[in-house]
Design a protein around this motif. Structure first.
Motif, PDB file in Angstrom:
ATOM      1  N   ALA A  83     -40.366  16.564 -19.011  1.00  0.00           N
ATOM      2  CA  ALA A  83     -40.704  17.152 -19.669  1.00  0.00           C
ATOM      3  C   ALA A  83     -42.384  17.137 -19.086  1.00  0.00           C
ATOM      4  N   GLU A  84     -42.587  15.846 -18.851  1.00  0.00           N
ATOM      5  CA  GLU A  84     -43.973  15.241 -19.330  1.00  0.00           C
ATOM      6  C   GLU A  84     -44.052  16.008 -17.383  1.00  0.00           C
ATOM      7  N   TYR A  85     -43.497  15.722 -16.148  1.00  0.00           N
ATOM      8  CA  TYR A  85     -43.543  16.430 -14.680  1.00  0.00           C
ATOM      9  C   TYR A  85     -44.001  17.621 -15.100  1.00  0.00           C
ATOM     10  N   VAL A  86     -43.151  18.923 -15.842  1.00  0.00           N
ATOM     11  CA  VAL A  86     -44.044  19.943 -15.799  1.00  0.00           C
ATOM     12  C   VAL A  86     -45.197  20.157 -16.650  1.00  0.00           C
ATOM     13  N   LYS A  87     -45.467  19.506 -17.642  1.00  0.00           N
ATOM     14  CA  LYS A  87     -46.987  19.883 -18.111  1.00  0.00           C
ATOM     15  C   LYS A  87     -47.843  19.698 -17.583  1.00  0.00           C
ATOM     16  N   ASN A  88     -47.844  18.397 -16.440  1.00  0.00           N
ATOM     17  CA  ASN A  88     -48.989  17.950 -15.048  1.00  0.00           C
ATOM     18  C   ASN A  88     -49.074  18.863 -14.194  1.00  0.00           C
ATOM     19  N   ALA A  89     -47.891  19.771 -14.160  1.00  0.00           N
ATOM     20  CA  ALA A  89     -47.278  20.347 -12.987  1.00  0.00           C
ATOM     21  C   ALA A  89     -48.050  21.481 -13.406  1.00  0.00           C
ATOM     22  N   LYS A  90     -48.475  22.120 -14.353  1.00  0.00           N
ATOM     23  CA  LYS A  90     -48.085  23.403 -14.930  1.00  0.00           C
ATOM     24  C   LYS A  90     -49.863  24.311 -14.036  1.00  0.00           C
ATOM     25  N   GLU A 116     -39.554  25.413 -22.516  1.00  0.00           N
ATOM     26  CA  GLU A 116     -40.059  26.716 -22.935  1.00  0.00           C
ATOM     27  C   GLU A 116     -40.288  26.126 -24.494  1.00  0.00           C
ATOM     28  N   ASN A 117     -40.980  25.466 -24.725  1.00  0.00           N
ATOM     29  CA  ASN A 117     -40.709  24.208 -25.519  1.00  0.00           C
ATOM     30  C   ASN A 117     -39.668  24.824 -26.632  1.00  0.00           C
ATOM     31  N   ARG A 118     -38.245  24.807 -26.231  1.00  0.00           N
ATOM     32  CA  ARG A 118     -37.451  25.378 -27.008  1.00  0.00           C
ATOM     33  C   ARG A 118     -35.637  24.181 -27.357  1.00  0.00           C
ATOM     34  N   ALA A 119     -35.879  23.356 -27.189  1.00  0.00           N
ATOM     35  CA  ALA A 119     -34.141  22.302 -27.443  1.00  0.00           C
ATOM     36  C   ALA A 119     -32.924  22.839 -27.790  1.00  0.00           C
ATOM     37  N   TYR A 120     -32.333  23.669 -26.997  1.00  0.00           N
ATOM     38  CA  TYR A 120     -30.835  24.366 -26.819  1.00  0.00           C
ATOM     39  C   TYR A 120     -29.846  24.205 -25.637  1.00  0.00           C
ATOM     40  N   ILE A 121     -28.750  23.532 -25.656  1.00  0.00           N
ATOM     41  CA  ILE A 121     -27.804  23.979 -25.274  1.00  0.00           C
ATOM     42  C   ILE A 121     -26.724  24.476 -25.020  1.00  0.00           C
ATOM     43  N   ASP A 122     -25.643  24.558 -24.826  1.00  0.00           N
ATOM     44  CA  ASP A 122     -25.008  25.145 -24.466  1.00  0.00           C
ATOM     45  C   ASP A 122     -23.442  25.128 -23.036  1.00  0.00           C
ATOM     46  N   ILE A 123     -22.634  24.471 -23.988  1.00  0.00           N
ATOM     47  CA  ILE A 123     -21.198  23.647 -22.362  1.00  0.00           C
ATOM     48  C   ILE A 123     -20.559  24.813 -23.017  1.00  0.00           C
ATOM     49  N   ASN A 124     -20.477  25.567 -22.185  1.00  0.00           N
ATOM     50  CA  ASN A 124     -18.953  26.489 -21.610  1.00  0.00           C
ATOM     51  C   ASN A 124     -17.676  25.921 -21.159  1.00  0.00           C
ATOM     52  N   LYS A 125     -16.869  25.933 -21.220  1.00  0.00           N
ATOM     53  CA  LYS A 125     -16.155  25.402 -21.220  1.00  0.00           C
ATOM     54  C   LYS A 125     -14.646  26.192 -20.417  1.00  0.00           C
ATOM     55  N   LEU A 126     -14.522  27.055 -19.879  1.00  0.00           N
ATOM     56  CA  LEU A 126     -13.838  28.180 -19.502  1.00  0.00           C
ATOM     57  C   LEU A 126     -12.438  27.330 -18.381  1.00  0.00           C
ATOM     58  N   GLY A 197     -41.513  31.103 -19.852  1.00  0.00           N
ATOM     59  CA  GLY A 197     -41.749  32.788 -20.264  1.00  0.00           C
ATOM     60  C   GLY A 197     -42.995  33.299 -20.702  1.00  0.00           C
ATOM     61  N   VAL A 198     -42.823  34.403 -21.295  1.00  0.00           N
ATOM     62  CA  VAL A 198     -44.258  34.863 -21.440  1.00  0.00           C
ATOM     63  C   VAL A 198     -44.782  35.314 -23.358  1.00  0.00           C
ATOM     64  N   ALA A 199     -44.577  33.849 -24.173  1.00  0.00           N
ATOM     65  CA  ALA A 199     -45.050  33.796 -24.408  1.00  0.00           C
ATOM     66  C   ALA A 199     -46.249  32.948 -24.775  1.00  0.00           C
ATOM     67  N   GLY A 200     -46.492  31.545 -23.163  1.00  0.00           N
ATOM     68  CA  GLY A 200     -46.684  31.478 -23.017  1.00  0.00           C
ATOM     69  C   GLY A 200     -46.815  29.876 -24.045  1.00  0.00           C
ATOM     70  N   ASN A 201     -48.139  29.142 -23.742  1.00  0.00           N
ATOM     71  CA  ASN A 201     -48.424  27.857 -24.817  1.00  0.00           C
ATOM     72  C   ASN A 201     -47.803  28.264 -26.548  1.00  0.00           C
ATOM     73  N   ILE A 202     -47.672  26.846 -26.339  1.00  0.00           N
ATOM     74  CA  ILE A 202     -46.864  27.271 -28.355  1.00  0.00           C
ATOM     75  C   ILE A 202     -47.476  26.410 -28.933  1.00  0.00           C
ATOM     76  N   GLU A 203     -48.853  26.612 -30.043  1.00  0.00           N
ATOM     77  CA  GLU A 203     -49.530  26.598 -30.228  1.00  0.00           C
ATOM     78  C   GLU A 203     -49.111  25.613 -32.625  1.00  0.00           C
ATOM     79  N   PHE A 204     -48.710  23.763 -32.243  1.00  0.00           N
ATOM     80  CA  PHE A 204     -48.880  24.603 -33.786  1.00  0.00           C
ATOM     81  C   PHE A 204     -50.349  24.135 -34.756  1.00  0.00           C
ATOM     82  N   ILE A 205     -51.037  24.674 -35.911  1.00  0.00           N
ATOM     83  CA  ILE A 205     -51.722  23.771 -36.641  1.00  0.00           C
ATOM     84  C   ILE A 205     -51.400  23.733 -37.805  1.00  0.00           C
TER      85      ILE A 205
END
Length: 207
Positions: A83-90, A116-126, A197-205
């Motif tokens: 994640a740090e690399y992604v942020k630095n290389a943006k 996209e700053n959204r933590a979600y994982i799905d492992i689908n075992k077929l 993603g098209v939402a761009g940077n996420i900012e919390f105030i």
């Protein structure tokens, strides 16, 4: 662009350090991947080889050796480093999303990842995934992937499409993840400053 990222995570149970070096794979790249679990080290090798970057790990534990802690804590630390690399290389145009297929003999898996700053994982075992592999529990490899997503705050989908041999199944999974990361962490100058993603940077105030 900074090509090396090092992250250290400390808890009362462990200290994990992960260094990512985004340069040509070193001939002795395996020697830098050190975990107390041989098959787990082998899986990290697949990420490095297919991802196209060098990974160095350092693991220090308290008096208890717990496989779950090793896998989860290293996953969180490695995810944070990516994640740090992604942020630095943006600013240079890091792509931020990608997918990949991993195959070996009868086994096949696919992975898709997006930062996209959204933590979600799905492992689908077929197919049926054996409970153990090469002396460790399969669920601990899943724990690593879950930890990686937490640390990277990314979205990761993995489909275990087919396979019979546990070793091959997990090799296919980690090969697919490495390939997805290879694409997601590549740099395209046309995407300078763009987010995944098209939402761009996420900012919390916070007030």
């Amino acid at each position: 662009m900074k090509n090396t990222v090092k992250v250290t995570r400390k808890t009362t149970e462990s200290q994990m350090a992960v260094t990512l070096e985004f340069s040509a794979i070193k001939p002795d790249y395996r020697t830098y991947i050190q975990t107390p679990i041989p098959f787990f080290s082998h899986m990290i090798e697949h990420i490095a080889w297919r991802g196209g970057f060098n990974i160095s790990t350092q693991i220090d534990l308290d008096k208890f050796f717990l496989t779950h802690v090793v896998c989860e804590d290293l996953g969180i630390t490695m995810g944070k480093a990516v994640a740090e690399y992604v942020k630095n290389a943006k600013a240079d145009g890091v792509v931020g999303f990608g997918d990949g297929i991993g195959i070996i003999d009868e086994a096949k898996a696919t992975a898709a990842i997006s930062f996209e700053n959204r933590a979600y994982i799905d492992i689908n075992k077929l197919c049926k995934v054996p409970e153990t592999v090469e002396g460790m529990a399969s669920e601990d490899l899943e724990t690593f992937l879950e930890g990686f997503v937490q640390g990277a705050c990314c979205t990761l989908h993995i489909d275990v499409e087919k396979g019979e041999n546990a070793h091959h199944i997990w090799e296919a999974v980690f090969r697919s993840l490495g390939t997805a990361l290879n694409r997601a962490l590549s740099v395209d100058p046309a995407r300078k400053g763009m987010s995944s993603g098209v939402a761009g940077n996420i900012e919390f105030i916070v007030e």
